[in-house]
Scaffold this motif. Structure first.
Motif, PDB file in Angstrom:
ATOM      1  N   ILE A  78       0.851  -1.185   0.000  1.00 36.61           N
ATOM      2  CA  ILE A  78       0.000   0.000   0.000  1.00 36.61           C
ATOM      3  C   ILE A  78       0.889   1.237   0.000  1.00 36.61           C
ATOM      4  O   ILE A  78       1.790   1.360   0.837  1.00 36.61           O
ATOM      5  N   VAL A  79       0.636   2.147  -0.940  1.00 40.15           N
ATOM      6  CA  VAL A  79       1.399   3.400  -1.015  1.00 40.15           C
ATOM      7  C   VAL A  79       0.421   4.561  -1.034  1.00 40.15           C
ATOM      8  O   VAL A  79      -0.511   4.598  -1.851  1.00 40.15           O
ATOM      9  N   VAL A  80       0.625   5.523  -0.126  1.00 37.47           N
ATOM     10  CA  VAL A  80      -0.241   6.694  -0.037  1.00 37.47           C
ATOM     11  C   VAL A  80       0.623   7.907   0.291  1.00 37.47           C
ATOM     12  O   VAL A  80       1.647   7.786   0.963  1.00 37.47           O
ATOM     13  N   ASP A  81       0.239   9.073  -0.199  1.00 37.51           N
ATOM     14  CA  ASP A  81       0.944  10.316   0.115  1.00 37.51           C
ATOM     15  C   ASP A  81       0.535  10.812   1.499  1.00 37.51           C
ATOM     16  O   ASP A  81      -0.627  10.671   1.896  1.00 37.51           O
ATOM     17  N   SER A  82       1.472  11.461   2.203  1.00 37.33           N
ATOM     18  CA  SER A  82       1.121  12.016   3.515  1.00 37.33           C
ATOM     19  C   SER A  82       0.326  13.308   3.365  1.00 37.33           C
ATOM     20  O   SER A  82      -0.604  13.565   4.124  1.00 37.33           O
ATOM     21  N   GLU A  83       0.704  14.141   2.399  1.00 37.77           N
ATOM     22  CA  GLU A  83      -0.002  15.406   2.112  1.00 37.77           C
ATOM     23  C   GLU A  83      -0.312  16.208   3.374  1.00 37.77           C
ATOM     24  O   GLU A  83      -1.454  16.645   3.597  1.00 37.77           O
ATOM     25  N   GLY A  84       0.701  16.397   4.221  1.00 38.27           N
ATOM     26  CA  GLY A  84       0.522  17.207   5.420  1.00 38.27           C
ATOM     27  C   GLY A  84       0.238  16.415   6.673  1.00 38.27           C
ATOM     28  O   GLY A  84       0.424  16.922   7.780  1.00 38.27           O
ATOM     29  N   ASP A  85      -0.224  15.191   6.543  1.00 37.76           N
ATOM     30  CA  ASP A  85      -0.414  14.337   7.710  1.00 37.76           C
ATOM     31  C   ASP A  85       0.936  13.821   8.203  1.00 37.76           C
ATOM     32  O   ASP A  85       1.905  13.757   7.438  1.00 37.76           O
ATOM     33  N   CYS A  86       1.003  13.418   9.463  1.00 38.07           N
ATOM     34  CA  CYS A  86       2.215  12.795   9.985  1.00 38.07           C
ATOM     35  C   CYS A  86       2.357  11.419   9.343  1.00 38.07           C
ATOM     36  O   CYS A  86       1.465  10.569   9.498  1.00 38.07           O
ATOM     37  N   PRO A  87       3.440  11.150   8.608  1.00 34.16           N
ATOM     38  CA  PRO A  87       3.588   9.848   7.939  1.00 34.16           C
ATOM     39  C   PRO A  87       3.521   8.663   8.896  1.00 34.16           C
ATOM     40  O   PRO A  87       2.892   7.651   8.591  1.00 34.16           O
ATOM     41  N   LYS A  88       4.158   8.804  10.052  1.00 35.34           N
ATOM     42  CA  LYS A  88       4.164   7.708  11.025  1.00 35.34           C
ATOM     43  C   LYS A  88       2.765   7.410  11.535  1.00 35.34           C
ATOM     44  O   LYS A  88       2.345   6.249  11.603  1.00 35.34           O
ATOM     45  N   GLU A  89       2.019   8.458  11.869  1.00 34.29           N
ATOM     46  CA  GLU A  89       0.663   8.259  12.391  1.00 34.29           C
ATOM     47  C   GLU A  89      -0.262   7.674  11.336  1.00 34.29           C
ATOM     48  O   GLU A  89      -1.083   6.799  11.630  1.00 34.29           O
ATOM     49  N   LEU A  90      -0.132   8.141  10.092  1.00 37.83           N
ATOM     50  CA  LEU A  90      -0.976   7.614   9.018  1.00 37.83           C
ATOM     51  C   LEU A  90      -0.662   6.145   8.760  1.00 37.83           C
ATOM     52  O   LEU A  90      -1.577   5.324   8.608  1.00 37.83           O
ATOM     53  N   ALA A  91       0.621   5.803   8.721  1.00 38.16           N
ATOM     54  CA  ALA A  91       1.013   4.402   8.506  1.00 38.16           C
ATOM     55  C   ALA A  91       0.495   3.516   9.630  1.00 38.16           C
ATOM     56  O   ALA A  91       0.001   2.404   9.385  1.00 38.16           O
ATOM     57  N   GLN A  92       0.583   3.986  10.868  1.00 37.91           N
ATOM     58  CA  GLN A  92       0.113   3.193  12.007  1.00 37.91           C
ATOM     59  C   GLN A  92      -1.401   3.028  11.991  1.00 37.91           C
ATOM     60  O   GLN A  92      -1.921   1.976  12.370  1.00 37.91           O
ATOM     61  N   ARG A  93      -2.106   4.075  11.531  1.00 40.91           N
ATOM     62  CA  ARG A  93      -3.566   3.970  11.436  1.00 40.91           C
ATOM     63  C   ARG A  93      -3.963   2.898  10.426  1.00 40.91           C
ATOM     64  O   ARG A  93      -4.787   2.022  10.708  1.00 40.91           O
ATOM     65  N   LEU A  94      -3.343   2.932   9.234  1.00 33.00           N
ATOM     66  CA  LEU A  94      -3.630   1.917   8.220  1.00 33.00           C
ATOM     67  C   LEU A  94      -3.224   0.531   8.708  1.00 33.00           C
ATOM     68  O   LEU A  94      -3.928  -0.457   8.485  1.00 33.00           O
ATOM     69  N   SER A  95      -2.086   0.460   9.376  1.00 34.07           N
ATOM     70  CA  SER A  95      -1.608  -0.816   9.900  1.00 34.07           C
ATOM     71  C   SER A  95      -2.599  -1.413  10.895  1.00 34.07           C
ATOM     72  O   SER A  95      -2.846  -2.625  10.898  1.00 34.07           O
ATOM     73  N   GLY A  96      -3.180  -0.565  11.729  1.00 32.41           N
ATOM     74  CA  GLY A  96      -4.165  -1.055  12.693  1.00 32.41           C
ATOM     75  C   GLY A  96      -5.386  -1.645  12.013  1.00 32.41           C
ATOM     76  O   GLY A  96      -5.894  -2.693  12.428  1.00 32.41           O
ATOM     77  N   TRP A  97      -5.861  -0.974  10.953  1.00 33.68           N
ATOM     78  CA  TRP A  97      -7.008  -1.516  10.212  1.00 33.68           C
ATOM     79  C   TRP A  97      -6.669  -2.872   9.611  1.00 33.68           C
ATOM     80  O   TRP A  97      -7.467  -3.809   9.654  1.00 33.68           O
ATOM     81  N   VAL A  98      -5.460  -2.978   9.035  1.00 33.18           N
ATOM     82  CA  VAL A  98      -5.042  -4.218   8.383  1.00 33.18           C
ATOM     83  C   VAL A  98      -4.881  -5.341   9.404  1.00 33.18           C
ATOM     84  O   VAL A  98      -5.344  -6.470   9.194  1.00 33.18           O
ATOM     85  N   GLN A  99      -4.238  -5.043  10.519  1.00 30.17           N
ATOM     86  CA  GLN A  99      -4.011  -6.073  11.536  1.00 30.17           C
ATOM     87  C   GLN A  99      -5.319  -6.582  12.109  1.00 30.17           C
ATOM     88  O   GLN A  99      -5.456  -7.779  12.413  1.00 30.17           O
ATOM     89  N   HIS A 100      -6.288  -5.699  12.250  1.00 31.93           N
ATOM     90  CA  HIS A 100      -7.599  -6.107  12.774  1.00 31.93           C
ATOM     91  C   HIS A 100      -8.265  -7.123  11.846  1.00 31.93           C
ATOM     92  O   HIS A 100      -8.996  -8.005  12.308  1.00 31.93           O
ATOM     93  N   ARG A 101      -7.987  -7.018  10.555  1.00 29.61           N
ATOM     94  CA  ARG A 101      -8.546  -7.953   9.572  1.00 29.61           C
ATOM     95  C   ARG A 101      -7.828  -9.297   9.583  1.00 29.61           C
ATOM     96  O   ARG A 101      -8.362 -10.308   9.118  1.00 29.61           O
TER      97      ARG A 101
END
Length: 199
Positions: A78-101
């Motif tokens: 999965i590749v997404v631009d940060s566009e002003g968001d914190c890259p670490k926080e965005l990656a961890q948010r997506l990771s949490g959704w994936v791990q829950h699945r």
């Protein structure tokens, strides 16, 4: 040959079916061949049709569920631009959704900071610190360097990706180093028959 599904934001990264390969499959193939010397993976892009459909949990999970049903699936990238968001926080948010699945294949998540174009600027030696630029500024600079009135993602992203120096991008962009590392992590997991979600 295993399939790596690449979940990406739009047409430039995904490409146009039967007409033009997208930037992300092309980039991953180059990383695999030139940096890791692996040649057996097949890359299949899934176009999210906008960053908003990746950062929205409901829409992202709909795309992710479809990816999990891909025949001969070996990994999801999965590749997404940060566009002003914190890259670490965005990656961890997506990771949490994936791990829950609880997926059955390795999954890598990479956030390009601030945008994919930062990697292109670095890889063509057009800027020393492109991750400090806003996406609009990065795109305008690419158009200027190419001598064009505007930057067209669907045409310019794949073309510039094919010609960029991976080494220069690696030196100048922390998020690109993360991309290369994530590819290596997924390959190691596949070789060891492990399921990981990184980060």
């Amino acid at each position: 040959m295993g399939v790596w599904v690449c979940i990406v934001e739009g047409d430039g990264e995904a490409g146009i079916p039967k007409r033009q390969e997208g930037a992300i499959p092309l980039l991953l193939r180059r990383i695999m061949h030139e940096k890791i010397h692996r040649f057996e993976a097949q890359f299949k892009p899934y176009n999210a049709h906008g960053r908003g459909n990746i950062v929205s949990q409901e829409n992202f999970m709909r795309i992710f569920e479809r990816a999990l049903r891909e025949p001969n699936l070996e990994a999801i990238f999965i590749v997404v631009d940060s566009e002003g968001d914190c890259p670490k926080e965005l990656a961890q948010r997506l990771s949490g959704w994936v791990q829950h699945r609880n997926p059955h294949v390795p999954v890598g998540i990479v956030v390009a900071h601030q945008c994919y174009e930062a990697w292109l600027l670095a890889g063509h030696c057009w800027h020393n610190q492109p991750e400090l630029m806003r996406p609009k500024e990065a795109k305008e600079l690419i158009a200027e360097k190419m001598g064009q009135p505007s930057y067209k993602e669907t045409i310019d992203q794949p073309r510039l990706t094919a010609k960029m120096s991976l080494g220069k991008a690696y030196c100048r962009c922390r998020s690109f180093r993360r991309c290369v590392h994530a590819v290596k992590q997924l390959i190691k997991a596949i070789d060891n028959q492990q399921v990981i979600v990184t980060p």
